[in-house]
Design a protein around this motif. Sequence first.
Motif, mmCIF file in Angstrom:
data_model
loop_
_atom_site.group_PDB
_atom_site.id
_atom_site.type_symbol
_atom_site.label_atom_id
_atom_site.label_comp_id
_atom_site.label_asym_id
_atom_site.label_seq_id
_atom_site.Cartn_x
_atom_site.Cartn_y
_atom_site.Cartn_z
ATOM 1 N N TRP A 170 89.518 77.920 -16.171
ATOM 2 C CA TRP A 170 89.632 76.603 -16.821
ATOM 3 C C TRP A 170 91.063 76.076 -16.755
ATOM 4 N N ARG A 229 74.408 75.103 -14.703
ATOM 5 C CA ARG A 229 73.515 74.005 -15.099
ATOM 6 C C ARG A 229 72.240 74.559 -15.719
ATOM 7 N N PHE A 275 81.223 80.553 -12.511
ATOM 8 C CA PHE A 275 82.289 79.609 -12.152
ATOM 9 C C PHE A 275 83.152 80.125 -10.999
ATOM 10 N N ARG A 283 82.181 72.659 -19.528
ATOM 11 C CA ARG A 283 80.934 73.352 -19.181
ATOM 12 C C ARG A 283 81.080 74.857 -19.340
ATOM 13 N N MET A 284 82.256 75.381 -19.020
ATOM 14 C CA MET A 284 82.477 76.815 -19.073
ATOM 15 C C MET A 284 82.392 77.361 -20.497
ATOM 16 N N GLU A 337 88.846 70.463 -15.922
ATOM 17 C CA GLU A 337 87.612 69.729 -16.183
ATOM 18 C C GLU A 337 86.410 70.664 -16.346
ATOM 19 N N SER A 338 86.538 71.913 -15.876
ATOM 20 C CA SER A 338 85.425 72.860 -15.977
ATOM 21 C C SER A 338 85.251 73.409 -17.396
ATOM 22 N N SER A 366 91.150 74.647 -13.167
ATOM 23 C CA SER A 366 90.257 73.489 -13.089
ATOM 24 C C SER A 366 89.924 73.048 -14.508
#
Length: 299
Positions: free
Chosen positions: A99, A157, A94, A108-109, A104-105, A102
């Motif tokens: 987090w 991803r 990242f 996923r993080m 919104e991360s 950001s």
Amino acid sequence: MPSTSKNFTAPSVPALNRESLRPDCSNCFALCCTALGFSRTIDFAVDKPAGTPCQNLAPDFSCTIHDSLRPRGFRGCTVFDCFGAGQNVSQNLFGGISWKASPESAKRMFPAFEIVRQLHEMLWYLTEAGTRTFDPDTSHQVDQLRRTIESAMTDARQVLSLNLGDLHARVRSVLMDVSEEVRASYLATGDDHLDIEFTPGADLMGRKLRSRPMCGANLRGAYLIAADLRDCDLSGADLLGADLRDARFEGADLSKALYLTQAQLNAAQGNTSTRLPADLDSPLHWSNNSQEHTRQRTE
């Protein structure tokens, strides 16, 4: 929170690169304190849902009670080990953007952290397996698996799309092969000196095993909670996944035990006479209890 000490010497069984598999909390966005959840138990004083910051988390991602976690009821934090996944996810996957910066991360993080922790744990065991095997074919398998895992962590991803079940199965197979090889070198005359109860997944909770012959024992996944293993020689003993909570290792030799982790040691009891692999640290609470343990050794 795990120790971030870097003061350790070359291991008794040299590792290829375990330095990157040790937690560096200063380069992590407190992922163990946010992504993971826990329930109020003897190990945690409060409930915390997964994906939420711990109540003891400071704005700079440090822990406000780090020096008193055990007496404050957060023993579970002291035995957790991310195997260096925290800094890898934070700084590499990242790009050093937290987090908080950001929000919104986070979706996923946090899942990526849980997956990468498992991948790093596999690398921890594979690194040791590669140094303990004498079989060129097994060594090749270990190297292939290490490369496969390392190449899978190039971006978030890819991490989130991994087939963890397949990887776990392949790694487990190799680790078991190496375990058989290592244990055989300590059991050249057969298993007669070991009790039949020393088997994978054995229930040895609270058992008095002091000074018992344990070299080459297969204790994979065994429950050794509060067991007395003082003065035992565990050279070549397979401790993969063994539950060592409050197990006593004062005077024991763990220096050549197989698949031992810092988290297992942090959950156990020992003292300055406990022999450890040189790439693992003696937990702080061991030194704090050393006088008591020394006194108990005369029992």
